[in-house]
Each structure stands twice: as structure tokens, then as C-alpha cells.
Design a protein around this motif. Structure first.
Motif, PDB file in Angstrom:
ATOM      1  N   LEU A   1       0.863  -1.178   0.000  1.00 14.01           N
ATOM      2  CA  LEU A   1       0.000   0.000   0.000  1.00 14.01           C
ATOM      3  C   LEU A   1       0.896   1.225   0.000  1.00 14.01           C
ATOM      4  O   LEU A   1       1.629   1.470   0.958  1.00 14.01           O
ATOM      5  N   ASP A   2       0.866   1.995  -1.086  1.00 18.86           N
ATOM      6  CA  ASP A   2       1.715   3.176  -1.224  1.00 18.86           C
ATOM      7  C   ASP A   2       0.843   4.369  -1.575  1.00 18.86           C
ATOM      8  O   ASP A   2       0.289   4.459  -2.665  1.00 18.86           O
TER       9      ASP A   2
ATOM     10  N   LEU B   1      -5.871   0.157   9.970  1.00 17.45           N
ATOM     11  CA  LEU B   1      -4.917  -0.346   8.974  1.00 17.45           C
ATOM     12  C   LEU B   1      -4.002  -1.407   9.576  1.00 17.45           C
ATOM     13  O   LEU B   1      -3.369  -2.171   8.857  1.00 17.45           O
TER      14      LEU B   1
ATOM     15  N   LEU C   1       0.623  -7.003   5.063  1.00 17.58           N
ATOM     16  CA  LEU C   1       1.276  -5.835   4.493  1.00 17.58           C
ATOM     17  C   LEU C   1       2.791  -5.926   4.683  1.00 17.58           C
ATOM     18  O   LEU C   1       3.290  -6.030   5.799  1.00 17.58           O
TER      19      LEU C   1
ATOM     20  N   LYS D   1       4.889  -3.819   2.457  1.00 19.08           N
ATOM     21  CA  LYS D   1       5.378  -2.505   2.071  1.00 19.08           C
ATOM     22  C   LYS D   1       4.269  -1.489   2.318  1.00 19.08           C
ATOM     23  O   LYS D   1       3.151  -1.651   1.818  1.00 19.08           O
ATOM     24  N   PHE D   2       4.598  -0.451   3.072  1.00 19.36           N
ATOM     25  CA  PHE D   2       3.615   0.572   3.416  1.00 19.36           C
ATOM     26  C   PHE D   2       4.312   1.924   3.389  1.00 19.36           C
ATOM     27  O   PHE D   2       5.385   2.097   3.964  1.00 19.36           O
ATOM     28  N   ASN D   3       3.702   2.875   2.687  1.00 17.97           N
ATOM     29  CA  ASN D   3       4.335   4.194   2.571  1.00 17.97           C
ATOM     30  C   ASN D   3       3.267   5.276   2.476  1.00 17.97           C
ATOM     31  O   ASN D   3       2.448   5.274   1.559  1.00 17.97           O
TER      32      ASN D   3
ATOM     33  N   LEU E   1       1.465  -1.608  11.544  1.00 16.23           N
ATOM     34  CA  LEU E   1       2.115  -0.355  11.176  1.00 16.23           C
ATOM     35  C   LEU E   1       3.389  -0.102  11.981  1.00 16.23           C
ATOM     36  O   LEU E   1       4.292   0.597  11.514  1.00 16.23           O
TER      37      LEU E   1
ATOM     38  N   SER F   1       8.632   5.417   6.156  1.00 15.58           N
ATOM     39  CA  SER F   1       7.274   5.204   5.655  1.00 15.58           C
ATOM     40  C   SER F   1       6.323   6.302   6.084  1.00 15.58           C
ATOM     41  O   SER F   1       5.223   6.424   5.534  1.00 15.58           O
TER      42      SER F   1
END
Length: 693
Positions: free
Chosen positions: A583-584, A598, A604, A606-608, A624, A631
């Protein structure tokens, strides 16, 4: 015909090469008993059963008060002697009993595809009667090279009748055994692939005068191919892929009976000798992933039975001077990752049976010939990263290829214009289309809406403008869409939220004619379903707010909206997309707090959300909290333990308390199918042209 690659896991999705099975199938005939088997043979079988910790229900079938010739998997001759044991895929665990060596009339034994461990008993390999021994796909260990050439009781009689030995897909160590070449004059099949064998190719194999198949791929063999190996002139199938072999192919001309030559994934150097044309029976040629160089010899055109040529990932150069017109049986040509030059030879287009052609990552130039239309069976075409020109004419020519399902033509046609709606037709069966990294101008063309079978569409890294068209939702099978790094405008259309394949775990079936790879060459993909379900709209000029309808895309695995001009809050329904791995939302104008739910996106990786205008505490004690501060950077109003701006404890505690209530009953967990990829690998998969051509 041998597949281009077999799966690389030793005990999951293992498959035999078809031509091996021809020599190893146990053809037996049950004879109705007229008398019982001997007590000695019955006892030997029961000892085998006793050595199993898991017998797959065999104890119920093998009753001691019945004739063992009537037992499941057992075959006897007219003299009531056990001649065959066929117990493959029974879920056995335990060891192979040495008492099987007492079955002096045993001809064929198949214990493949179980979970047997330990070594091969000396009593079994000392058998004078066994013709076929198949213990493949188990967990057997020990050194095969330690098998004796004789015993005091049976001098020079060890396995003297052996014709085929299949010990593949185990954990055997040591060197390739050669004892059978001396003791068994009819020895013909030696299958040892997927083990831990080491050392060089033994010279003793030249004594196997009847050897037709030698397969020892996916081991740790090293050294050069010895000249003596080429004296085994009966060889029809030589398969030694994915070892550490070096040297050249000098001497290969002696193996005039070769049908399959598979030496891929080694360190071979030098060129292909022109004398290869003497191998008139050759059907399969796999020399990919080596260090070979030079021009392709014209003599290759004399191998008139060739069906597959796979030379990818070498250093071959020069123009293609092979007369492909002499190769009417060719179905697959794979020359990706070489240094070939000139134009694509038109003789290729006379190979009417060709189903897959990959010439990517070379230095071919010019326009595509209209004669490619002669390839009526062509399903897979990849011309990525050459210097081809005239994209409009190329698409007009290829549109009539009714069999075409995969078309990869990225990194060509630089700075041309995407053809307009009226000039392109056809492609009714196309399922994968990649026209990426061409710097094409124009818009997303309407003719794409006619491609109703499309599964994957890649238009990234062009210069396309105007909004994303609403007709995109009419592509009912589309599950991977990458429009990133263009100049698309407007809002994210609600039509994207209606894409059926992003709402369902289903994927329309399809098989690639050639395997496609990520950046690790040993991870091939034969099916598009192996790729994640992707929506990538990053690096455009999209505006407006993120639609709340994103929550409908329950099957989505990667969502990239980065580097746009999106505003508003992060939509709450995103927290229900529990299959998300990427999720970017970075580099936009998003405001408000980070939805604490979230944290429910447990897959997840990759998260940014960096470089927005988000505020408040970063939710803690969940997914998170596993991401680096990068991120979240570029949001001066955010606070959290991973940032310089720490939160007051009272505020952080409050966020933690309410974090599990924001989505309530809307949150559900789904087990995502397939293998979950790491950040770098997953992103490479999204951008197809980065790792296959």
C-alpha cells in the motif's frame, strides 16, 4: 518433450520429466493365485510394513492370514514368487526394510513419492534380480557412490539385471555411482536429479554402453564434461542442468543419438560447434544461463528434428544466420538476454508450428515483417528491449494473430505515438499486453476495450495523458493493471472499483508458453495467477479524493497511488482489504489521521504514506509499528515513537484503545493464496518488463 523448467522445490510440486517416465513405468500383470506365496516372502513384506511409522492404511490391506500375492501393490509370477512392488504415493514414513532383499525374484520396485528416510539398504542394492528401482521423491540420504560392486556372497553380481535406477528428488550425497555400468550390462536409465551429489562427472560412465538416459540436474556437480562421457554413444537424453559444470561442448558430435541435451544453468563457455548439425535426432536443446558466446553456427539448421531452442542468458552475438526454414518442427525459440544484432531473420516465419518466440534484450532493429502473420500457432511473442520501430504498423500486423495470448513489446518504438482507435483491430485472444517504457504519447486507446480476454495490462513509463477511461471496467478478466509514470489526469474513476477480478479471489486460467522470471532466475512462473493482483496508478497527475469504493476490491494485493495530487483523508474502507501486501499513498496531499484499523492488514509488507499532510499519532501495537520511519516521513504533524516528533502518552493510549473498533464487523481475515513476496521481489513482479522479456 521436456518442459523448459521443472519446479525447484524438492518436495512440493515435483514432477518427472516425461521421457524419464517412459523407462520407469512399472508395467505388471496380476496373475490369479493357484497357491499361496511362501512364508519367507510374506515375512519379508511384513517386515517392510513393520519398518513404516506411517503405512497409509497398508496394514489393513495386508492381512497375514491371506496370500501375499493378493495384497495391494504386490505382483507375483506363476510360481507364486513376488516380482513387483508398486506402492507409490501412499504417504509412507519410515525406512526401507533390508528384508526386501530376500525377495529373490523381485524385478520391479516403485516406492516413489512417499516420505521415506534413511538410506538404501545394502541388501536391496545387492539384488541380482531387480530390473527397475524407483525410490524418487522421498527423503533418502547417504552416498550412492558407496554402493558396492560386489559382496562376498555375490561376487560381481550386484544388481546385474538393473536396467533403470531412479533416485531423484532425495538427499543423496557423494558422487555419481558407476558400479552398475560394470555389473549390469543392460543398464540404461540413471536418474539422480534434485539431490546433493557433488564432485566431477565420473569417467566410468563411458562403460555404460547401453546407457540411454543420464539425468543429474540440480545437484552440486563441478568440473568439465569429460571426453569419456562422449564415448557413451547410446545416450539419447543427457540432462545435467543447474550444476557448476564448466568447459566447452567439444566432443558433443559423438553423441549422434541425442534427442535431448539439457546443460542449462552451468558455467559452460565457448561457442556451439558447427558440428552440432550432425546430431540429426536432436529435438530439445537447452543451453540457457551459461557463459557461452560467439555466433550461432549455421550447422544448427541441419538439426531438422529440433522442436525447442533455448539459449537465453548467454553472450551469443552477431546476426542470426541459421536457416530456420530447415527446422519445420520448431515450436519454441528463446534467445532473450544475448547480444544478437541485425534484423529478425525472415526464415523464422517459415516455422509454422512455432508457439513461442522470445527475442527480447538483444540488439535487433527495424520494423517487424508482415510475414510473422504466417505463424498461425504463435501464442507467446516477446520482443522487449530491442530497437524496433513503427508501433502502429506492428500492432496492425500482430492483430491478425488469432492464437496470440501474450504480447510483450516494451522498450521499443521510442517517442512514437500510441495508435488511434480506428487503426487497430483483432487481438481477440490476447491475455497479457506489455507496452511499457516506450515514452509513447497520446492517450489510453479505445481499441483496448475490445480485448475482452485481457488479464494483465502494462502501460507504465510512457507519456500518456487524459483521464483513465470508464470502459476499463468492461475488461472482466483484468487483474493486473499498471499505468504508473505517465501524465494521466482527472479523478480516479469509480469504474476501477468495478473490476471483477479485483473483487474476487478467482483468476481466469491461463498458462504461459514460456516461463517468465523475476530477477531471481530460479523462480519461474508458468501461470499469470502466480502474479499478484495489482492496481498501480502511481506517478501521474490524478486529483480528487480516494474513492471509498476501494473497499470493494477485496482480492487486491498491491495498491499504489503514490506521487499524484490526491487530497482528503485515507478512506476508512481500505482497512478491509486484508489481502493487501503493498500500500503506497506517498507524495500526495492527504490530510487527517491515519486509520488505526490499517493495523488489520496483516500481510502488508510494504507501506508508505510519506510526504503528505497527515496528523496525529501513528497507531501502535500492530502491523504499522513494523515499518521504518521513512514510511511516515514528510508529515510534520504526525507523531510516534519511530519519529523525532514523539506523542504525548495520553493521546497515544487513546488511539491504541480505539484502534480495534474503527472497522468493527467490517473487518474480516482471508488467507491470501500463493506465496507472499518480499517488498523488493513483489515490486519487481508488478513491473513485468523489469524481469521478463
Amino acid at each position: 518433450m521436456q518442459p523448459l523448467h521443472v519446479p525447484y522445490s524438492k518436495h512440493i510440486e515435483k514432477i518427472h520429466m516425461p521421457y524419464h517416465g517412459l523407462a520407469l513405468v512399472l508395467l505388471v500383470t496380476l496373475v490369479h493365485p493357484t497357491s499361496s506365496c511362501t512364508q519367507q516372502e510374506k515375512g519379508s513384506l511384513l517386515q517392510f510394513l513393520a519398518g513404516l511409522s506411517q503405512d497409509g492404511g497398508l496394514a489393513m490391506a495386508w492381512r497375514s492370514n491371506t496370500d501375499c500375492c493378493t495384497w495391494e501393490g504386490i505382483t507375483c509370477n506363476q510360481d507364486r514368487r513376488v516380482t513387483g512392488i508398486s506402492l507409490a504415493s501412499r504417504g509412507f514414513e519410515g525406512s526401507i526394510s533390508p528384508f526386501l532383499g530376500n525377495l529373490t525374484s523381485l524385478l520391479r520396485i516403485n516406492l516413489s513419492r512417499n516420505s521415506l528416510s534413511g538410506g538404501l539398504p545394502l541388501e536391496l542394492v545387492s539384488s541380482r534380480s531387480i530390473v527397475i528401482l524407483d525410490v524418487s521423491f522421498n527423503y533418502l540420504t547417504g552416498g550412492l557412490s558407496e554402493l558396492p560392486t560386489s559382496t562376498p556372497a555375490r561376487p560381481l553380481q550386484v544388481m546385474k539385471s538393473l536396467v533403470a535406477l531412479n533416485a531423484s528428488n532425495n538427499s543423496f550425497t557423494g558422487q555419481i555411482p558407476t558400479a552398475s555400468c560394470l555389473s549390469a550390462p543392460s543398464f540404461a536409465v540413471l536418474e539422480l536429479s534434485y539431490n546433493q551429489l557433488s564432485g566431477s562427472i565420473p569417467l566410468g560412465l563411458s562403460n555404460c554402453s547401453k546407457l540411454t538416459l543420464l539425468s543429474a540436474g540440480h545437484n552440486e556437480l563441478s568440473g568439465t564434461l569429460p571426453d569419456e562421457l562422449f564415448d557413451a554413444t547410446s545416450l539419447e537424453h543427457l540432462s545435467l542442468p543447474n550444476n557448476r559444470l564448466e568447459g566447452s561442448l567439444d566432443g558433443i558430435i559423438k553423441l549422434t543419438n541425442l534427442v535431448t541435451l539439457d546443460l542449462r544453468g552451468n558455467g559452460l563457455n565457448g561457442n556451439i560447434p558447427d558440428s552440432i548439425g550432425e546430431l540429426k535426432r536432436l529435438e530439445e536443446l537447452y543451453l540457457d544461463h551459461n557463459n557461452m558466446s560467439g555466433e550461432l553456427p549455421s550447422g544448427l539448421g541441419n538439426c531438422t528434428n529440433l522442436m525447442t531452442i533455448d539459449l537465453k542468458s548467454n553472450y551469443f552475438s552477431g546476426e542470426l544466420k541459421v536457416n530456420f526454414s530447415n527446422l519445420p518442427n520448431l515450436t519454441k525459440i528463446d534467445l532473450v538476454y544475448n547480444n544478437f544484432t541485425g534484423t529478425i531473420p525472415e526464415s523464422i516465419y517459415s516455422c509454422s508450428r512455432l508457439t513461442a518466440l522470445r527475442l527480447s534484450e538483444n540488439n535487433f532493429h527495424g520494423q517487424l515483417s508482415e510475414k510473422i502473420g504466417n505463424l498461425k500457432s504463435l501464442s507467446f511473442l516477446s520482443l522487449v528491449k530491442n530497437s524496433l520501430t513503427n508501433v502502429t504498423r506492428t500492432l496492425q500486423i500482430l492483430g491478425s494473430s488469432r492464437s496470440l495470448t501474450t504480447l510483450l513489446i516494451g522498450f521499443n518504438f521510442m517517442h512514437e505515438t500510441m495508435p488511434d482507435d480506428d487503426s487497430i483491430d483483432g487481438f481477440e485472444n490476447l491475455q497479457v499486453l506489455a507496452m511499457n517504457d516506450c515514452s509513447l504519447s497520446g492517450k489510453i486507446p479505445h481499441w483496448l476495450s475490445k480485448l475482452t480476454n485481457l488479464r494483465m495490462l502494462f502501460l507504465l513509463n510512457n507519456q500518456l495523458t487524459e483521464p483513465i477511461p470508464d470502459w476499463i471496467s468492461s475488461l472482466g478478466f483484468l487483474f493486473s493493471l499498471d499505468l504508473s509514470n505517465n501524465s494521466l489526469t482527472g479523478v480516479i474513476p469509480s469504474a476501477l472499483m468495478e473490476m471483477p477480478m479485483l473483487k474476487s479471489d478467482k483468476t481466469a486460467p491461463m498458462v504461459f508458453e514460456l516461463p517468465v522470471y523475476n530477477k531471481i532466475p530460479t523462480l519461474p512462473y508458468f501461470r499469470p495467477g502466480a502474479f499478484p493482483k495489482v492496481l498501480n496508478l502511481g506517478i501521474n497527475n490524478l486529483t480528487g479524493v480516494n474513492p471509498k469504493e476501494f473497499g470493494q476490491l477485496q482480492a487486491l494485493q498491491s495498491l499504489n497511488l503514490s506521487s499524484n495530487k490526491l487530497s482528503g483523508e485515507i478512506p476508512q474502507p481500505l482497512c478491509t482489504l486484508t489481502n493487501l501486501q503493498v500500500l503506497d499513498l506517498s507524495n500526495n496531499h492527504l490530510t487527517g489521521a491515519i486509520p488505526a484499523a490499517l493495523n488489520n492488514l496483516h500481510f502488508l509488507s510494504k507501506f508508505n504514506i510519506a510526504n503528505n499532510d497527515l496528523e496525529g499519532p501513528i497507531p501502535t501495537a500492530g502491523q504499522l509499528s513494523t515499518f521504518l520511519d521513512s514510511s511516515f516521513g514528510g508529515n510534520p504533524k504526525l507523531c510516534g515513537h519511530m519519529l523525532v516528533n514523539h506523542c504525548r502518552s495520553a493521546v497515544a493510549d487513546q488511539i491504541s484503545i480505539i484502534s480495534t473498533n474503527l472497522c468493527g464487523s467490517e473487518v474480516f481475515f482471508a488467507i491470501a493464496f500463493g506465496v507472499f513476496f518480499g517488498v523488493g521481489v513483489l515490486y519487481d513482479q508488478i513491473v513485468l518488463a523489469r524481469y521478463f522479456g
